[in-house]
Every structure is written in structure tokens, then in C-alpha cells.
Design a protein around this motif. Structure first.
Motif, PDB file in Angstrom:
ATOM      1  N   LEU B  81      39.019  38.928  24.254  1.00  0.00           N
ATOM      2  CA  LEU B  81      39.513  40.093  25.245  1.00  0.00           C
ATOM      3  C   LEU B  81      39.509  41.531  24.709  1.00  0.00           C
ATOM      4  O   LEU B  81      38.822  42.253  25.360  1.00  0.00           O
ATOM      5  CB  LEU B  81      41.005  39.789  25.628  1.00  0.00           C
ATOM      6  N   GLN B  82      39.860  41.539  23.476  1.00  0.00           N
ATOM      7  CA  GLN B  82      39.986  42.940  22.717  1.00  0.00           C
ATOM      8  C   GLN B  82      40.680  44.098  23.716  1.00  0.00           C
ATOM      9  O   GLN B  82      39.900  45.168  23.868  1.00  0.00           O
ATOM     10  CB  GLN B  82      38.502  43.343  22.364  1.00  0.00           C
ATOM     11  N   PRO B  83      41.615  44.150  24.210  1.00  0.00           N
ATOM     12  CA  PRO B  83      42.206  44.726  25.346  1.00  0.00           C
ATOM     13  C   PRO B  83      42.317  46.401  24.549  1.00  0.00           C
ATOM     14  O   PRO B  83      42.770  46.460  23.578  1.00  0.00           O
ATOM     15  CB  PRO B  83      43.495  44.291  25.800  1.00  0.00           C
ATOM     16  N   GLY B  84      42.024  47.402  25.294  1.00  0.00           N
ATOM     17  CA  GLY B  84      42.403  48.683  25.180  1.00  0.00           C
ATOM     18  C   GLY B  84      41.266  49.094  23.796  1.00  0.00           C
ATOM     19  O   GLY B  84      41.628  50.324  23.327  1.00  0.00           O
ATOM     20  N   GLN B  85      40.401  48.501  23.589  1.00  0.00           N
ATOM     21  CA  GLN B  85      39.632  49.177  22.519  1.00  0.00           C
ATOM     22  C   GLN B  85      38.335  49.878  22.824  1.00  0.00           C
ATOM     23  O   GLN B  85      37.514  49.963  21.930  1.00  0.00           O
ATOM     24  CB  GLN B  85      38.829  47.700  21.630  1.00  0.00           C
ATOM     25  N   THR B 183      25.653  34.750  37.088  1.00  0.00           N
ATOM     26  CA  THR B 183      26.345  33.747  37.017  1.00  0.00           C
ATOM     27  C   THR B 183      27.644  33.665  37.055  1.00  0.00           C
ATOM     28  O   THR B 183      28.211  32.763  37.556  1.00  0.00           O
ATOM     29  CB  THR B 183      25.832  32.739  35.905  1.00  0.00           C
ATOM     30  N   GLU B 184      28.159  34.716  36.660  1.00  0.00           N
ATOM     31  CA  GLU B 184      29.488  34.950  36.468  1.00  0.00           C
ATOM     32  C   GLU B 184      30.069  36.215  37.274  1.00  0.00           C
ATOM     33  O   GLU B 184      29.284  37.460  37.284  1.00  0.00           O
ATOM     34  CB  GLU B 184      30.332  35.206  35.339  1.00  0.00           C
ATOM     35  N   ALA B 185      31.270  36.373  37.877  1.00  0.00           N
ATOM     36  CA  ALA B 185      31.622  37.690  38.574  1.00  0.00           C
ATOM     37  C   ALA B 185      33.224  37.835  38.525  1.00  0.00           C
ATOM     38  O   ALA B 185      33.831  37.180  38.175  1.00  0.00           O
ATOM     39  CB  ALA B 185      31.367  37.477  39.985  1.00  0.00           C
ATOM     40  N   MET B 186      33.507  39.249  38.687  1.00  0.00           N
ATOM     41  CA  MET B 186      34.916  39.705  38.666  1.00  0.00           C
ATOM     42  C   MET B 186      35.121  40.304  39.990  1.00  0.00           C
ATOM     43  O   MET B 186      34.118  41.014  40.678  1.00  0.00           O
ATOM     44  CB  MET B 186      35.263  40.218  37.247  1.00  0.00           C
ATOM     45  N   ILE B 403      42.273  50.368  35.284  1.00  0.00           N
ATOM     46  CA  ILE B 403      41.496  49.347  35.856  1.00  0.00           C
ATOM     47  C   ILE B 403      40.061  49.337  35.181  1.00  0.00           C
ATOM     48  O   ILE B 403      39.225  48.414  34.825  1.00  0.00           O
ATOM     49  CB  ILE B 403      41.120  49.508  37.446  1.00  0.00           C
ATOM     50  N   GLU B 404      39.473  50.340  34.685  1.00  0.00           N
ATOM     51  CA  GLU B 404      38.029  50.591  34.050  1.00  0.00           C
ATOM     52  C   GLU B 404      38.286  49.867  32.646  1.00  0.00           C
ATOM     53  O   GLU B 404      37.658  48.804  32.483  1.00  0.00           O
ATOM     54  CB  GLU B 404      37.987  51.884  33.866  1.00  0.00           C
ATOM     55  N   SER B 405      39.469  50.318  32.098  1.00  0.00           N
ATOM     56  CA  SER B 405      39.486  49.403  30.643  1.00  0.00           C
ATOM     57  C   SER B 405      39.995  47.940  30.815  1.00  0.00           C
ATOM     58  O   SER B 405      39.504  47.185  30.040  1.00  0.00           O
ATOM     59  CB  SER B 405      40.704  49.963  29.810  1.00  0.00           C
ATOM     60  N   THR B 406      40.640  47.765  31.987  1.00  0.00           N
ATOM     61  CA  THR B 406      40.885  46.065  31.972  1.00  0.00           C
ATOM     62  C   THR B 406      39.586  45.541  32.497  1.00  0.00           C
ATOM     63  O   THR B 406      39.177  44.329  32.124  1.00  0.00           O
ATOM     64  CB  THR B 406      41.882  45.734  33.340  1.00  0.00           C
ATOM     65  N   LEU B 407      38.580  46.114  33.226  1.00  0.00           N
ATOM     66  CA  LEU B 407      37.497  45.392  33.777  1.00  0.00           C
ATOM     67  C   LEU B 407      36.701  45.335  32.230  1.00  0.00           C
ATOM     68  O   LEU B 407      35.854  44.184  32.382  1.00  0.00           O
ATOM     69  CB  LEU B 407      36.656  46.327  34.692  1.00  0.00           C
ATOM     70  N   ASN B 411      35.346  41.812  30.920  1.00  0.00           N
ATOM     71  CA  ASN B 411      33.776  41.718  31.001  1.00  0.00           C
ATOM     72  C   ASN B 411      33.792  41.155  29.642  1.00  0.00           C
ATOM     73  O   ASN B 411      32.522  40.550  29.400  1.00  0.00           O
ATOM     74  CB  ASN B 411      33.160  43.092  30.987  1.00  0.00           C
ATOM     75  N   ASN B 412      34.513  41.237  28.657  1.00  0.00           N
ATOM     76  CA  ASN B 412      34.339  40.546  27.218  1.00  0.00           C
ATOM     77  C   ASN B 412      34.566  39.131  27.101  1.00  0.00           C
ATOM     78  O   ASN B 412      33.825  38.606  26.313  1.00  0.00           O
ATOM     79  CB  ASN B 412      35.175  41.151  26.336  1.00  0.00           C
ATOM     80  N   LEU B 413      34.568  38.480  28.383  1.00  0.00           N
ATOM     81  CA  LEU B 413      35.106  37.193  28.278  1.00  0.00           C
ATOM     82  C   LEU B 413      33.701  36.248  27.941  1.00  0.00           C
ATOM     83  O   LEU B 413      32.927  36.545  28.929  1.00  0.00           O
ATOM     84  CB  LEU B 413      35.963  36.687  29.636  1.00  0.00           C
TER      85      LEU B 413
END
Lengths: 414, 664
Positions: B81-85, B183-186, B403-407, B411-413
Motif C-alpha cells: 500500500l505504501q500510503p502517503g509516499q 482487468t481491475e478497477a477502482m 483522494i489523489e494520494s489514496t487513489l 493503485n499500488n495493490l
């Protein structure tokens, strides 16, 4: 007067039986079977209806269904469905209901021959315990071919109880072709054939009949099985069906989850231990046969019943209908009820596992908040509840011989 | 004796005794039986104590759940996930774009556009940005609302039982991933009506503007490995339900909807934006899904880290401000003296209790806490970001960056969120309880009920026959003569099972009645009638004459046994599916079932009966709004709370009421 009253109870039984079957038929014609068809608890890869349809499709289009890895039904079922029956779901639902009705009828016949009566007021209760048992009802709604296996098993026991050896052995060898694990039923059925089906639990004595009588019966069974094997080979066009059907029972190529104990164990297994543990699990099923038959030699029908419980708990690729058959069969041994030690605990265990299994299956595969361990844990609970029922049945079947409990005396097992 | 005893040294005596206990002299079996009897004796003699201890510890455990000493801080479990990086690029130019969208949305609101026109406009705006977009019309017809005409405004009043405007149009757009095959979406979504709009009709205008501005902004970047789907759903919940159903190809009775023209891959995660006010002070997170499902905790934790460290916005649970940090919320409740409140432990306890109670309210009735909850039925982890309305200091700039950073984090998943917890209770935005710290409470009570049932089962199996002995030999101690005359008796299980099945059938009838259109249209008139009809059915039990045969156990005792055992099973199994519901059941069902028993006086019997029936059926009279809401939830959102109450909960209490009425 007496004969008239028997006739009325008899016709009452028939009317209620027909009504029960009609209710079953009505439910089976709803769309429930579409939703239940793919449920892992109700049909295994060896009994699934959709895989059977796939095999029939391939067969009709001149492709060997056994060349792939998905079709694992016996060639007997294949030829039966490909020639005699059209491949329609509604008709299949009708057929499955009729098959279950035949099973219930056989169970009633077994009860009658055990009690040595023409009819009894309990007949309809026994029939409804089979027809309305959810463990048997739901796999039948899901069109799992395990319903066929149950009915063949009951037919074989019924014919054996009535002393019709050839028919019984033919049914058993047909069953053997549908499910290899049922080979463990051979010895108790043979014993049943050379003895009477009445209850001798209360007065155990060594078997009077010579075991030699079993030899020609065994020979007959071998002949039937041989003929069916050759017929199957002709239908399938080659020997390729054997590793795909019987072989699957021994080598467990498909690890789709089911209610049994095998799938998770072999999912976790390192490959180089696999053959050894496959051998252990398969032999484990066999080791119960002789001790059970020796202990219950005075009452081979009870030995058959105990073996069904062992099969339902430990066999590979179980569906709910395997333990269901064992549980429904408890109905025909009322003489043991007073000697059961913990019936309420067994019942509550079954209630828990019956609710937990679909729930954890849902948590794992639909909701995604659980994982495989959840479902496996509930199959363990289910195995414990089946084990509790089995152990208690064995206890009651042996304890009955000592007679009713006396104050200040306790019976223990050495 | 004494002197000979002293001759043997002490250590040898101990050794001898040890040897005696290990090496068996005498009959092994006899010893075993005696040992077993002693053990059973110890347990049975203290059974009341054990049961009481189980109940008390279970209920006390509930009170302990909000304790600041239980639980631990949240942490990120999934390394990918690496949030906020990442550095965020959302800047004041994009805020200006959002402001422009907002101005035009306000024109649309004031221009009284139909929902179809509005969706069309939204779709065109997405199209202008170069993103494939479309609209979807839908219409729900339920017993609580039969819709025929187009709705003009999407607000509906909650007081009115017939939720009227249940047809509308969704607008959505799919930004194809530049790096992957789709194949994947958010999903980023905003409902047209805000969550506070459910009461007063507030629209989620800024949420929708954020989505539009983000669509233009996100399209500029090439690092997306998953498709991004923008959904502006109509209404509050129903629009998203129609859209999600169409996306996953699930048909639902009573819903007619257009199929989606654009689709993408499997949706793994979703963010729902709810920004009703002018500015906001905190970002509140709402996470409870339909039917008690919860999102993976990593999603909440990543959002929390990003909001606090990337955008500098404090995070709260729901809209509860932490009194330890916000002076505005630092007020003692009226029932508590200020001095006591100032103890930091008490303050923390009260704050966490507020969070836990709110969580239980959302989870127990299965409705979830917002639009994100609908995603959960398709195994999509989703949360709602609620911008807490305030005069400042945050606005589009902060929410856009979050939202940008959370997306970017989502996206890292590389696989579905699975590493972190699915079973937890959040006591604060950065504190939670693992399953092992809250589950035992309900399980202990369910065990207590089971023990109580089993001991009653044993009671039902035996009867005392001591009259003759006492009469003939009055000098003998009565306890001894009583022990001699315990006699087995038969338990009428089959007739009791018939009673139980009948109550459940009654529940099914009640449910089909309550969810019928006829009932829902005139529920104010019909509720008391239905209540009286169903409450009087157990009175039939008064007709049953007492069994005089001492060889058969009284029906009430066996009914109580099976009732308790079944209730205990239901509670312990529901705990994993919906802990809050199980906890409510232990409170509502636990004690009434344990204390249900017939009394000698008819007066007292009827009182007990009335209590049980009111607990089971009282909602028909006292919670009519909740009832209509629950039926609506079942029909539109397939929340199984309403059928559960009718088919499982009510019958349990009806059985208890029959137990109270049966002859002793």
C-alpha cells in the motif's frame, strides 16, 4: 377386522408417502436447483450435475470425455443420461425426486424386514425422516448424483435384508461403479445376505452360519463388477475412464472444497508426502471394516449402518448426503435410543455445524472476509458431530446387550 | 497410631501417597468411575455458580469494550500500500476548476433539472474531458413505494412512509488505465443526496464537483494501473444499488434498470465522497457495510495516514470529535459531574463508548452507514469520506489531495486487500479492538444460555418419587431417601419441536404480511391489529391441560430447553456475521429466555407473557418508522435484518411466551 385395519394403515402410508413425494417434487421444480447447483457442500466434483452435463455434451460430440480432467462420473451414468434420458433440468429434477422416493421406500422396506412386519404405524415417520432430511434433500435439489448412490445403497441393503442375493449384489456393484469408496460396504452386505436382518443387538452370540457361504456370493459380485467394467469400457471406448473415476477417489486430483476432511489436508500437503498420505487415508477407510463386522457379527444390519457412518465421515469427496444417509438410518434402530449417552449433545453439534458450514462458506467465498481455514474449521466441527453420532451409536448398539441400567451400577468400557 | 506414623519419615509418606495415587491398587474401573462421579458432582453442584459467572462476565465484557486499556493502535499491514509516499500534484488550479463546476451545479440545482437531464449534463461534462461516459436510468417499485412518474427533485422525506422518488438516473465514466488492460478497477463515487440530506435534503454538491474536477485532473497522469470509474449516483442509496447491480449482472425483483453501456474490470476498492458543507474541519470515516460486513482495515488506516500526513486534515470516526483534542467537544454530559469527567480515563471511555455504540447501531440493523456499504455486497472494500461541515479551515484543496494520494495507494495493490483485519471494532480513528477482545462477550453469554438449557434438559429427564419413603420412615434423613428415588421420565421432544416449527411458520406469515403493499400503505391502522392477532396466538397454550402422568416431563420444561439451546446457537453463529446484532440479541433475548417459566398464579403468568410478546412484537407499535425502513432496506438493498427479526428473533420470544403460559 385385523386384516382390514392393516390394509387401511397400509393405504394411509401410501397416501402420505405420495403427498410427501409431491411436496418434494413441487419444491424441486422451483428455481432453487439453479442457485444450489454449484454449492460445494451439496455436490463434489465426482457428483456434480454440471460436470455430468459437460461430459454428456463431449460424449455426444464424439470427444472422449475422459481425456480432459473435468469429467469424473462413471460411464454407466454417462450412457444412462446420454441415451435414455433427455438432458433437461426439469426432467432431471423429477428424476432426482423419484430416486429419493425410491430410497425412502427402500428404507421403509428395510425397517419392515428388520421388524418382520408387513406394515407399521411408524412407516411414514421413517419415510419422512429420509425425504425431509435437509442433508439428503438439498443435495437432491442441487442434482448431485450422490442421491443415486444413496438410493443404490439402500436398495442393496433392502434386497439383502429380503434375502434376494443376486439383485442386492448387482445394486452394490452398480454402486461400486459410481463410487469406489463403497467397496467397504461389501463385507457387511455379504454378512447380511447369509444372516437375517432382525435385531439381535440385545442377545449377541457368535455367528452360526459358516463364512464359506459368502464365497459364491463374493464370486457373483466379482462377476457383476467385471461385466459392468467391461460394459463401461465399451461405452467409454477405452480404459481411460478408470483413472478418471475410480482413480480420482484414490489420488484426489481435484481439491475443490467439500464437507469432507481430505481436501484441505491435501491442499496443505508437500508433494513428496502426497502418495504416502493418500495411502494412509485410503487404508484408514478399510481398517474399520473387519473390526466392525466382527463386533456386530450377530446383527449385520447394524454393522452396515455403522459402516455407513464411517463412510460418511471419512470418505473422499463427500457431500452432505453421505452423512445424511447415516443420520436418517438411525430411525430404523429405535431399540438403541434408551442407551444413547449424549443424544442432545450430538444434535446440538449437528445444529451448530449445519448452520456454520454455509455461513463460513459464504464468509470465505462470497463475502471475502473469511478464508479457507474458516470453512475447514467447520468441516472439522461437522466431522466431530458425525463422529459423536457414530461413537454414540456404537456404544448404544453394544450397551443394549447388558440390559437396562440398575441403580448404583455403572457400565464402563474396558 | 501417632507414634507409628512418626516412625516413617515425612518424605516417605509423601512418596507412598504419590505411589498410591499413581500405581493403582484395587479395581481400576471402580476408581475411574468414582473419579468421574466426583468430577461430575463438583460441576453439577456448582452449576448455578458457573452459569451466573458466565452471564455476568459476558455482560461485564460488553461494558469493557470501550475501555481505553483494551485494544491497540492501528497499523498498515499490507506492504504494497505504501500510503502517503507520493508527492501530490493537485493544486489551486484544480481547486479553481472544482469551484467552477460547483457554480454550474448550483445553476442546475436552481434550474430544477430532472434527474435525467442532470445525469445527461454530468455525462457530457465527463465526455468533454475525453473520458468515456454514459448514463443509466432505473426505477424501483417496492411495497413501500410504487413509482410511476419521473421525479423532479431527489429529496424525500423520511417521515412519509412511502419513499416516493425511487426512479432516477446515474451518470458514470470510465477512465481506461494507461498502463494495464483494465482487468481491475477502482471507483470514486458521490451520491447526489448527502448523508445528512436524508433528513433535510442537503445535496452533495461539493462531492460531485470534486468528482468532476478529479476526473479532469487524474486523466493527465499516466501511472494508473487500474481503471478509474467515476460514478455520480442519484438519490442517496438507491442509485448506487441500481448501478452496482447492473455492473455485476445481478437481477433484483422490483428493480428495472438500463444495462450499463460501459464496463470495466473487477472493482477492488471504492471511495465515496460526501462533502455537503461549505468547508470542513475534519474528515470523518464511515465504514460499516450492508448486513454487517466491514471493509478491510487497511483501507481505513491508509486513508487515515494520508489525510493526516499528506493533507494535514484531522480524521474522526463518523462525525464524533475527540474531546481530548477538540475543545469544542470537550463538554461533560449532563448526568456526569465535571470533576469525574475531567479524569482522562473517563473521558476516553465515554468518547470510545460513543464510537462503539454508533458502530453497533449501524451494524446491527444491517443497513451500513452509507453509500459505501452497498459496495460491500460485491466484495468491494469501500469507505465514505465525510467532510464534516464547518467554517473552515479545509476545502477542495485538502480533499483533492487526500483522494489523489489514496487513489495512488489503492493503485499500488497487487491483490485484493486481505492482509489486515476484517473483524474489528474501531474505538477511535487510530484505535481498534481485535476479534479476540470483543467476541468472547457474546460467546460467554451464549455459553451460559447453553449450560442453562442443558441443565434444564437433565432436570426434564428425571423425576423425584419420595412420598412413600418419607411417609413410612419419617425418621430417616429425607435427603437420603430422596436420592434413592430419582426416576427417569420421557421428554416430549416431538410435540415441542412442532410448537417451535409452528412459531417459525408464524414468523414467515408475519414477514410476508408486513412486507406486503397493502400493509405498508395502511401500516398505522393495521399494525395494532396485526400485533393483537399475533400476540394472542400463544394464548392457545392456556388451553393445554397439564400432564398428570409423572413419567412424562412437562412440555414447558422441554420447550424451554430447546428454545434456549436454539437461541444460544443462533447467537454464537451470528457473532461472526454481525457482532452488533448478536450483542443486541444477548441483551434482548438472553435474560427473558433464561427467566421464562410458568408461575402458579395466572396473573403473574400473563405478566411474563406480555413482557415476552412485547419484546418480540413491540416494534409493530413503538418503532413503526424503523419497521418501514427495515422493509425498505430488505426490498431495495436486500438487507436481511427484517426477515431475521420476523423469522428468527420473534419466534424465539414467542416460544418463551408459550413457556410462560404453559401449565407448570
Amino acid at each position: 377386522m385385523a386384516s382390514k385395519s392393516t390394509r387401511t394403515t397400509f393405504s394411509n402410508f401410501q397416501a402420505s408417502f405420495l403427498a410427501l413425494t409431491a411436496v418434494r417434487l413441487w419444491i424441486s421444480l422451483t428455481d432453487l436447483s439453479i442457485t444450489l447447483k454449484h454449492d460445494h457442500q451439496l455436490s463434489s466434483p465426482l457428483t456434480s450435475f454440471s460436470q455430468l452435463q459437460e461430459g454428456i455434451y463431449l460424449f455426444k460430440h464424439d470427444i472422449d470425455p475422459y481425456s480432459g480432467g473435468s469429467f469424473r462420473h462413471s460411464p454407466i451414468l454417462l450412457s444412462f443420461f446420454a441415451t435414455i434420458l433427455p438432458n433437461s433440468r426439469k426432467l432431471a429434477s423429477v428424476l432426482w425426486t423419484l430416486i429419493d422416493a425410491a430410497g425412502a421406500w427402500s428404507l421403509v422396506q428395510i425397517w419392515r424386514s428388520r421388524q418382520n412386519v408387513i406394515s407399521s404405524p411408524w412407516d411414514i415417520l421413517i419415510a419422512s425422516l429420509y425425504l425431509l432430511n435437509p442433508y439428503i434433500f438439498l443435495p437432491s435439489l442441487a442434482l448431485s448424483t450422490s442421491s443415486f448412490e444413496n438410493t443404490l445403497m439402500l436398495l442393496s441393503i433392502m434386497l439383502a435384508s429380503q434375502g434376494r442375493a443376486s439383485a442386492s449384489l448387482l445394486a452394490l456393484s452398480l454402486l461400486l461403479h459410481l463410487s469406489l469408496s463403497s467397496i467397504v460396504m461389501l463385507l457387511p452386505i455379504l454378512l447380511l445376505l447369509i444372516n437375517d436382518p432382525h435385531s439381535h443387538l440385545a442377545s449377541p452370540k457368535p455367528m452360526a452360519n459358516s463364512l464359506r457361504k459368502m464365497v459364491p456370493l463374493f464370486g457373483e459380485f466379482t462377476v457383476y463388477t467385471g461385466i459392468l467394467t467391461i460394459l463401461s469400457t465399451i461405452v467409454a471406448g477405452s480404459w481411460a475412464w478408470i483413472p478418471q473415476t475410480w482413480g480420482a477417489t484414490l489420488t484426489l486430483p481435484d481439491l475443490t472444497p467439500n464437507t469432507g476432511l481430505w481436501w484441505y489436508f491435501f491442499t496443505e500437503m508437500f508433494d513428496h508426502f502426497r502418495p504416502f498420505f493418500l495411502m494412509v487415508f485410503s487404508v484408514h477407510l478399510l481398517i474399520y471394516v473387519v473390526p466392525t463386522c466382527i463386533k456386530f457379527q450377530h446383527d449385520p444390519l447394524y454393522a452396515t449402518f455403522i459402516m455407513l457412518g464411517i463412510l460418511g465421515t471419512f470418505k473422499p469427496y463427500t457431500t452432505l448426503s453421505d452423512p445424511g444417509l447415516f443420520l436418517s438410518m438411525i430411525a430404523i434402530f429405535p431399540e438403541t435410543y434408551p442407551y444413547l449417552r449424549h443424544p442432545i449433545v450430538t444434535a446440538l453439534l449437528h445444529l451448530h455445524s449445519a448452520l456454520l458450514m454455509p455461513l463460513f462458506h459464504h464468509l470465505w467465498l462470497t463475502q471475502g472476509t473469511g478464508n479457507a481455514n474458516f470453512f475447514y474449521a467447520t468441516t472439522l466441527v461437522f466431522a466431530c458431530s458425525n463422529g459423536a453420532a457414530l461413537v454414540d451409536s456404537i456404544w448404544a448398539g453394544l450397551r443394549i446387550a447388558i440390559g437396562p441400567p440398575v441403580d448404583n451400577y455403572t457400565v464402563v468400557q474396558e | 497410631m501417632d507414634s507409628s506414623g512418626n516412625l516413617i519419615p515425612r518424605w516417605r509418606r509423601v512418596l507412598l501417597r504419590l505411589r498410591e495415587s499413581v500405581l493403582t491398587s484395587g479395581d481400576v474401573n471402580e476408581k475411574r468411575i468414582r473419579r468421574r462421579k466426583r468430577l461430575v458432582d463438583i460441576i453439577t453442584r456448582r452449576l448455578t455458580l458457573v452459569k451466573t459467572a458466565l452471564f455476568i462476565s459476558g455482560y461485564l465484557w460488553f461494558l469493557l469494550i470501550p475501555s481505553p486499556h483494551l485494544g491497540r493502535g492501528t497499523y498498515i499491514d499490507e506492504n504494497a500500500l505504501q500510503p502517503g509516499q507520493v508527492n501530490t500534484d493537485w493544486n489551486w488550479g484544480d481547486v479553481h476548476v472544482a469551484d467552477n463546476y460547483l457554480a454550474r451545479l448550483e445553476q442546475i440545482r436552481d434550474g430544477n433539472f430532472t434527474s435525467e437531464q442532470r445525469a445527461q449534463w454530468l455525462s457530457e461534462e465527463f465526455g468533454k474531458l475525453g473520458i468515456a461516459s454514459s448514463t443509466q436510468r432505473y426505477s424501483f417499485s417496492t411495497s413501500t413505494a410504487v413509482c410511476t412518474e419521473d421525479s423532479v427533485s431527489s429529496t424525500f422525506s423520511r417521515v412519509d412512509p412511502t419513499f416516493q422518488h425511487l426512479n432516477g438516473s446515474n451518470a458514470y465514466a470510465v477512465l481506461a488505465s494507461p498502463r494495464h488492460s483494465g482487468t481491475e478497477a477502482m471507483v470514486i463515487s458521490a451520491s447526489w443526496v448527502s448523508r445528512i440530506g436524508e433528513e433535510d435534503g442537503t445535496l452533495n454538491m461539493r462531492g460531485v464537483s470534486t468528482i468532476l474536477a478529479l476526473a479532469g485532473f487524474l486523466k493527465r497522469y499516466s501511472y494508473w494501473g487500474k481503471d478509474i470509474i467515476f460514478v455520480v449516483s442519484d438519490g442517496y442509496l438507491e442509485g448506487m444499488q441500481a448501478w452496482l447491480g447492473a455492473y455485476h449482472g445481478v437481477s433484483q425483483s422490483g428493480l428495472s434498470r438500463e444495462p450499463l453501456k460501459l464496463t470495466s474490470g473487477v472493482i477492488w476498492t471504492a471511495l465515496n465522497i460526501d462533502y455537503p458543507g461549505h468547508s470542513f474541519s475534519h474528515l470523518g470515516v464511515f465504514f460499516e457495510g450492508l448486513n454487517g460486513r466491514m471493509p478491510n482495515q487497511d483501507l481505513i488506516n491508509s486513508f487515515d495516514r494520508i489525510a493526516r500526513y499528506t493533507a494535514g486534515v484531522p480524521v474522526t470516526l463518523y462525525e464524533h470529535l475527540d474531546p481530548r483534542e477538540e475543545p469544542a467537544a470537550n463538554k461533560s454530559p449532563s448526568w456526569l459531574p465535571q470533576a469525574l469527567y475531567n479524569i482522562s480515563e473517563v473521558k476516553s471511555y465515554l468518547y470510545q463508548a460513543k464510537n462503539v455504540v454508533r458502530h453497533m447501531k449501524y451494524q446491527a440493523n444491517g443497513r451500513g452507514s452509507g453509500v459505501h456499504g452497498l459496495f460491500h455486497q460485491f466484495r468491494i472494500d469501500a469507505i465514505t469520506l465525510f467532510a464534516l461541515p464547518a467554517t473552515g479551515p479545509h476545502g477542495f484543496h485538502a480533499i483533492g489531495r487526500t483522494i489523489e494520494s489514496t487513489l495512488r495507494t489503492m493503485n499500488n495493490l497487487l491483490e485484493r486487500l486481505h492482509a489486515s483485519f476484517f473483524f474489528y471494532i474501531m474505538t477511535g480513528p487510530q484505535r481498534f479492538l481485535k476479534i479476540g477482545f470483543y467476541l468472547p462477550s457474546a460467546i460467554l453469554i451464549s455459553m451460559g444460555m447453553m449450560f442453562h438449557g442443558l441443565s434444564a434438559w437433565v432436570d426434564a429427564g428425571w423425576v423425584q418419587e419420595n412420598i412413600d419413603y418419607e411417609a413410612s420412615e419419617p425418621k430417616k434423613p429425607t435427603t437420603y431417601s430422596q436420592k434413592q428415588t430419582w426416576k427417569r421420565r420421557r421428554r416430549p421432544v416431538i410435540s415441542v419441536l412442532c410448537i417451535m416449527i409452528a412459531t417459525h411458520l408464524l414468523g414467515i406469515i408475519l414477514f410476508s404480511l408486513v412486507s406486503s403493499t397493502l400493509f405498508m400503505e395502511n401500516y398505522k391502522v393495521l399494525s395494532p391489529i396485526v400485533f393483537t392477532a399475533f400476540a394472542s396466538v400463544p394464548l392457545l397454550a392456556l388451553q393445554i391441560s397439564p400432564i398428570s402422568n409423572p413419567d412424562i416431563a412437562p412440555i414447558f420444561l422441554v420447550l424451554k430447553v430447546l428454545n434456549l439451546c436454539f437461541a444460544s446457537t443462533v447467537i454464537s453463529i451470528i457473532t461472526l456475521l454481525n457482532f452488533s446484532l448478536a450483542a443486541s440479541l444477548t441483551v434482548l433475548v438472553g435474560m427473558p429466555l433464561v427467566f421464562s417459566s410458568p408461575s402458579v398464579s395466572l396473573h403473574w403468568r400473563l405478566m411474563k407473557f406480555a413482557g415476552c410478546v412485547n419484546l418480540g412484537l413491540g416494534w409493530l407499535l413503538f418503532c413503526q418508522g424503523e419497521m418501514v425502513q427495515a422493509v425498505w432496506n430488505w426490498e431495495v438493498l436486500t438487507v436481511w435484518f427484517a426477515p431475521f427479526i420476523c423469522i428468527v428473533y420473534l419466534p424465539l420470544l414467542l416460544q418463551a411466551s408459550v413457556t410462560c403460559l404453559l401449565p407448570p
